[in-house]
Design a protein around this motif. Structure first.
Motif, PDB file in Angstrom:
ATOM      1  N   THR A 153     -10.063  21.203  32.152  1.00 36.70           N
ATOM      2  CA  THR A 153      -9.864  21.175  33.210  1.00 36.70           C
ATOM      3  C   THR A 153      -8.635  21.732  32.886  1.00 36.70           C
ATOM      4  O   THR A 153      -7.661  22.321  34.073  1.00 36.70           O
ATOM      5  N   SER A 158     -19.486  16.934  26.801  1.00 35.99           N
ATOM      6  CA  SER A 158     -18.913  15.910  28.211  1.00 35.99           C
ATOM      7  C   SER A 158     -19.477  14.627  27.566  1.00 35.99           C
ATOM      8  O   SER A 158     -20.633  13.932  27.532  1.00 35.99           O
ATOM      9  N   HIS A 168      -4.262  22.960  37.160  1.00 35.67           N
ATOM     10  CA  HIS A 168      -5.504  22.013  37.790  1.00 35.67           C
ATOM     11  C   HIS A 168      -5.218  21.237  37.668  1.00 35.67           C
ATOM     12  O   HIS A 168      -5.743  19.760  37.564  1.00 35.67           O
ATOM     13  N   ASP A 197     -18.683  18.978  32.414  1.00 39.53           N
ATOM     14  CA  ASP A 197     -18.837  18.656  33.623  1.00 39.53           C
ATOM     15  C   ASP A 197     -18.202  19.444  34.793  1.00 39.53           C
ATOM     16  O   ASP A 197     -18.025  20.129  35.724  1.00 39.53           O
ATOM     17  N   GLU A 198     -16.940  18.331  34.119  1.00 42.74           N
ATOM     18  CA  GLU A 198     -15.705  18.626  35.097  1.00 42.74           C
ATOM     19  C   GLU A 198     -15.512  20.253  35.584  1.00 42.74           C
ATOM     20  O   GLU A 198     -14.945  21.170  36.740  1.00 42.74           O
ATOM     21  N   ARG A 203     -13.064   9.381  39.912  1.00 41.66           N
ATOM     22  CA  ARG A 203     -13.796   8.785  38.877  1.00 41.66           C
ATOM     23  C   ARG A 203     -14.638   7.594  39.370  1.00 41.66           C
ATOM     24  O   ARG A 203     -14.166   7.108  39.856  1.00 41.66           O
ATOM     25  N   ASN A 249     -12.596  19.914  47.423  1.00 41.24           N
ATOM     26  CA  ASN A 249     -13.042  18.675  46.558  1.00 41.24           C
ATOM     27  C   ASN A 249     -13.113  17.621  46.929  1.00 41.24           C
ATOM     28  O   ASN A 249     -11.972  17.254  47.497  1.00 41.24           O
ATOM     29  N   ARG A 273     -17.326  22.829  34.663  1.00 40.41           N
ATOM     30  CA  ARG A 273     -18.386  23.097  35.269  1.00 40.41           C
ATOM     31  C   ARG A 273     -18.078  23.502  36.978  1.00 40.41           C
ATOM     32  O   ARG A 273     -17.727  24.044  37.107  1.00 40.41           O
ATOM     33  N   GLN A 274     -17.637  21.889  37.543  1.00 38.43           N
ATOM     34  CA  GLN A 274     -17.777  21.650  38.738  1.00 38.43           C
ATOM     35  C   GLN A 274     -16.685  22.846  39.827  1.00 38.43           C
ATOM     36  O   GLN A 274     -16.744  23.282  40.974  1.00 38.43           O
ATOM     37  N   LEU A 275     -15.640  22.981  39.027  1.00 43.93           N
ATOM     38  CA  LEU A 275     -14.383  23.501  39.031  1.00 43.93           C
ATOM     39  C   LEU A 275     -14.165  25.478  39.330  1.00 43.93           C
ATOM     40  O   LEU A 275     -13.301  25.877  39.140  1.00 43.93           O
ATOM     41  N   GLY A 276     -15.751  25.570  38.527  1.00 39.71           N
ATOM     42  CA  GLY A 276     -15.687  26.643  38.071  1.00 39.71           C
ATOM     43  C   GLY A 276     -14.600  27.609  37.379  1.00 39.71           C
ATOM     44  O   GLY A 276     -14.760  28.897  37.185  1.00 39.71           O
TER      45      GLY A 276
END
Ligand SMILES: Nc1nc2c(ncn2[C@@H]2O[C@H](COP(=O)(O)OP(=O)(O)OP(=O)(O)O)[C@@H](O)[C@H]2O)c(=O)[nH]1
Ligand SMILES: [Mg+2]
Lengths: 594, 76
Positions: A90, A143, B58, A117-118, A423, A202, A120-123
């Motif tokens: 990320t 991950s 980010h 995983d993170e 987390r 988020n 993906r969540q953040l696009g």
């Protein structure tokens, strides 16, 4: 044996990955700088054993703090077959910089992009083929926490080992200029990574709005810490009572019948010495394991970095910084890793001052002593308040120490700290943590504590022809000799003996008490309540809280400071302070007629 | 118009123009994403002249006001 090293920026999941691959137990936490020393373990790859090395995180190859030195020293002295670079998927816009710099080392590399995983969540979308072609090395998007992508990792590592059969030393002298790298970084990032312009709302940002609130932030922090301790206490006490009842049955139904015909000194040695001593300490196992599991949740949550933000303004006035406070919090578990954790500080003065205050943190070993004393002497509600008061005192002593010594350790270290997203540890991580802590506790119990308990049994029982622990025993003589120092603090002869043992490790204190009064956990509390009043108990607890935590702490203070005079200061100052605080408390309380 | 980072308002964004710090600190800042040309946003400021919380891409970081003084930004 072939060797691969894990390299990457802090907090990218190197240790998580290392644990997954090797089954080792490296400490994991959502705090940049959790790992400050190298750790290696073996893993089966491509039909052969390979040594995998977990290293502290580095920001670049120029850093000179002690944790970064560990990496530099490793690279320049140990040949490797390849480097496994781990970056946070990320944050590639800045982290790829490190990969580009590492190319100068001219070692074969493979790149692992963690936290898929993170991302993906953040696009965030990463064009892996293009990036791999640009960088000229394998890329795996994984991950580590959830165990996704490990076939790809194994393949990449095996490929790396095949391309580099010969171990080589890294070229640590040759470093490219950073400016050229930055231009390249910007080009690669814009070509291969696609990030949505607007961040989706988020959890982290929503939580921060509450937890970092300018007015409520700090009170919330202390409130949640208080709630946490109450929870540990509330859940742990029934477990502890259960365990000590079980141990009591073992004593009356197994040990006593078995030893019925044994000679008296032997019976006494086994039941009054070993069993009472160790059993009493053992009964604290559930509460301590629970405590560490909760600590693991706090460390993994990312709240520690927030604590640094909230406390930095105050800490700056004490000559410390927010990270010093975080290390104090880590010290609540055990002072040793907290002292090591100060390696991330670059200024030696700041590091030393922080190392001076950490030993005041009320660690889990001291917690055992206080749990025992408060529940023996006070009514439940008063016991909880007393415990809270001791925690407050521990921070007050740390701050006082910083105030007194900040002039000698003046520093101007800049504070730049990442705030990772919140987390939550997986059940698996928590179970592992609980399991490891139990092992740690039991190993401690089997080493120090057995030795301490055996020694104190001899001191209190030799010569055999007098009453145990009476003035005529060895222990009695020793206590008489220390009496002039401890009498003004209201600490009686027998208690002063346990302080002597507490110097080695606080876990021994309760075991020693049980042996001295030759009683198991349940009876001991009753005996103690008859022998001393609350003023004496409090004075004893204050002294135990403030004086030297244990030998391991002293050893680490010496190892990390590499200075004998500093170590002496860090031992003598708390000792003097402990005496003074107990003295003032005891004499004041008595003069008030308490 | 350029101002030091710490003078920007909370929730205001800007572009980093220059960083006037020593080599070591400049490199550390670059590793955290603080480089000329990057967009930066102030998320919040801690009371009693505590540190600032800022976001670049980010990455969220906290930085003391003293260091924030060394970063020149152009508010957008
Ligand atoms: N969401 C998510 N979190 C992860 C993943 N891998 C690791 N983490 C979390 O990231 C944090 C840092 O993990 P560590 O393994 O301690 O990171 P490290 O690189 O060893 O950090 P340092 O030792 O400080 O350099 C922990 O909270 C982990 O639980 C992942 O794949 N996804
Ligand atoms: Mg680590």
């Amino acid at each position: 044996m072939k060797r691969l090293a894990l390299l990457g920026m802090p907090n990218t999941g190197k240790s998580t990955l290392f644990n997954r691959l090797t089954g080792a137990g490296a400490r994991v936490g959502n705090w940049p700088g959790m790992t400050v020393d190298m750790l290696s373990a073996k893993v089966l790859l491509a039909g052969g054993m390979v040594e995998l090395v977990d290293l502290p995180g580095i920001y670049n190859l120029h850093g000179f703090s002690d944790d970064e030195q560990v990496v530099r020293h490793f690279l320049s002295s140990q040949p490797v077959n390849g480097l496994v670079v781990i970056l946070d998927a990320t944050q590639l816009d800045r982290q790829l910089n490190l990969f580009l710099q590492l190319r100068a080392l001219q070692c074969p590399m493979t790149l692992i992009l963690n936290m898929a995983d993170e991302a993906r969540q953040l696009g965030i979308h990463i064009n892996q083929e293009k990036l791999s072609a640009e960088l000229g090395c394998d890329i795996s998007l994984v991950s580590a926490k959830y165990g996704h992508g490990f076939e790809a990792i194994r393949k990449a590592l095996e490929h790396l080992l095949r391309t580099a059969p010969q171990a080589m030393l890294a070229h640590t002298e040759a470093l490219h200029s950073d400016e050229a790298i930055e231009a390249e970084l910007d080009r690669i990032v814009s070509d291969t990574i696609n990030t949505p312009v607007v961040l989706p709302p988020n959890l982290t940002r929503r939580l921060d709005r509450i937890l970092l609130h300018p007015v409520f932030g700090l009170p919330l922090f202390f409130l949640s810490m208080f709630a946490l301790f109450q929870l540990v206490y509330g859940l742990g006490t029934p477990l502890q009572n259960g365990l000590s009842a079980l141990l009591g049955y073992f004593n009356s139904d197994v040990l006593t019948p078995v030893l019925r015909h044994a000679p008296t000194p032997l019976t006494s040695f086994i039941t009054d010495g070993l069993f009472n001593g160790i059993g009493t300490v053992l009964s604290f196992l559930p509460i301590i394991v629970l405590f560490f599991v909760f600590m693991a949740i706090v460390e993994d949550s990312g709240y520690l970095a927030r604590a640094a933000f909230l406390m930095d303004a105050l800490m700056a006035r004490l000559g410390l910084d927010g990270r010093s406070f975080v290390m104090q919090l880590m010290g609540l578990g055990c002072n040793v890793p907290a002292l090591m954790g100060t390696r991330v500080m670059r200024s030696r003065a700041l590091r030393l001052l922080t190392m001076m205050v950490i030993p005041f943190s009320l660690c889990s070993a001291r917690l055992q002593v206080f749990l025992f004393f408060t529940s023996a002497i006070f009514k439940p509600f008063a016991a909880a308040s007393m415990l809270f008061f001791l925690y407050l005192t521990s921070f007050a002593m740390a701050f006082l120490t910083a105030l007194v010594w900040r002039g000698k350790f003046r520093n101007h270290e800049p504070l730049l700290l990442e705030l990772p997203p919140y987390r939550f540890p997986t059940t698996r991580q928590l179970l592992v943590q609980g399991w490891q802590q139990s092992g740690h506790f039991l190993r401690g119990a089997s080493g120090f504590i057995v030795a301490g308990v055996v020694l104190i049994w001899f001191l209190t029982h030799v010569p055999f022809n007098v009453a145990p622990a009476s003035p005529a025993t060895l222990a009695g003589h020793l206590a008489a000799w220390m009496h002039p120092v401890f009498a003004p603090l209201g600490i009686n002869r027998l208690l002063s003996l346990t302080l002597l043992f507490g110097f080695v490790a606080k876990e021994i204190v309760i075991g020693a008490l049980a042996v001295i009064y030759s009683a198991g956990e349940k009876n001991l509390a009753g005996i103690l309540a008859h022998q001393i009043d609350w003023v004496q108990a409090t004075s004893f607890m204050l002294f135990t809280l403030i004086y030297t935590p244990c030998l391991s702490t002293i050893a680490v203070l010496k190892q990390e400071s590499k200075s004998i005079s500093f170590t002496l200061l860090a031992v003598l100052w708390p000792l003097g302070l402990a005496w003074l605080v107990s003295f003032v408390f005891y004499q004041t309380a008595r003069s008030l007629g308490w | 118009m350029s101002i030091p980072l710490y003078q920007m308002q909370t929730t205001q964004s800007g572009i980093i123009l220059s960083i006037n710090a020593g080599q070591e600190l400049t490199r550390r800042m670059a590793a955290l994403g603080l480089r000329p040309g990057r967009q930066i946003k102030i998320i919040r400021k801690a009371p009693w002249s505590g540190p600032l919380q800022v976001r670049i891409g980010h990455t969220e970081i906290i930085i003391r006001r003293g260091e924030a003084e060394k970063i020149e930004v152009e508010p957008t």
